[in-house]
Design a protein around this motif. Structure first.
Motif: not given
Length: 242
Positions: A161-162, A79-82, A91-103, A165-173
């Motif tokens: 992250a970018l 549902n999230t991916a769709i 914004e989702t890619a930014d959120a993934v990167a924010s975890y890397a910022a304080s991994d 695809g949508d389903f892969g990005l949802a999974g990474l986040a």
């Protein structure tokens, strides 16, 4: 009703008997008694691969007399991916990167020595691999004081992250939040970590504490729930389109 009493939320009852997966709109849809499953906003729950659709279908088929929505991890992630990812990819890619910022796996303990050695033995190979594959550099920190990461590194994580695809990005986040680590999520996505390995690496401190002081039942139950999600995510990534 007595003051302060909170009435329990009634779980929705199962309203279908048969669950099947059928080709639809270039993908695969889950149907309940012949009717397609809808997303929360009313869209069609169509998955890009049969394997992903099978994951969702299994969750619906496994339900008893009432629906345990909280435990339907693949359905919620679909549902999230769709619905949520397409209008918010940046914004989702930014959120993934924010975890890397304080991994999580960049923050090593200062003591005891046994824990530090375990972290170095298990986290360092993962850090080295992501650095070699992505051509980036992560700063290791000792203790909990925040250590800034290079902007080029965070930009590359965002690009990784970018590129999904949508389903892969949802999974990474989902994985970055689950593990507290974008690095572990990427490692799981790329297949050089299993779900169990990524989960145990994210729980390394907790595992060490349990070995030393004993298992806390509440913490153990929570860990088991998180492990189930990690196993689901491993299967999710394997089911994505090539």
């Amino acid at each position: 009703m007595a003051k302060g009493f909170i009435e329990p939320i009634e779980k929705p009852r199962r309203f279908y008997k048969a669950v099947e997966v059928v080709p639809e709109d270039g993908g695969f849809a889950v149907r309940l008694d012949g009717r397609g499953v809808r997303t929360p906003k009313g869209g069609r729950l169509t998955l890009p691969t049969r394997a992903l659709a099978d994951m969702v279908a299994e969750e619906w088929a496994a339900q008893g007399e009432t629906l345990e929505i909280a435990g339907m991890h693949a359905t919620r992630l679909a549902n999230t991916a769709i619905e949520s990812i397409p209008p918010a990819r940046a914004e989702t890619a930014d959120a993934v990167a924010s975890y890397a910022a304080s991994d999580l796996i960049c923050y090593f303990a200062e003591e005891p020595v046994a824990l530090v050695e375990r972290q170095q033995a298990h986290w360092e190979p993962v850090l080295t691999r992501i650095e070699e594959e992505a051509k980036v550099s992560f700063v290791r920190a000792a203790g909990i004081v925040h250590q800034a990461q290079p902007e080029e590194t965070l930009a590359e994580v965002r690009a990784i992250a970018l590129a999904e695809g949508d389903f892969g990005l949802a999974g990474l986040a989902f994985g970055a939040a689950l593990f507290g680590s974008a690095i572990l999520a990427i490692g799981l996505r790329r297949g050089w970590l299993t779900g169990v390995q990524a989960f145990e690496l994210s729980q390394l401190d907790e595992i060490w504490q349990a070995e030393k002081w004993g298992v806390d039942e509440e913490a153990a139950e929570r860990a088991e729930r998180l492990k189930v999600e990690a196993l689901m995510l491993e299967r999710w990534f394997r089911a994505l389109p090539d």
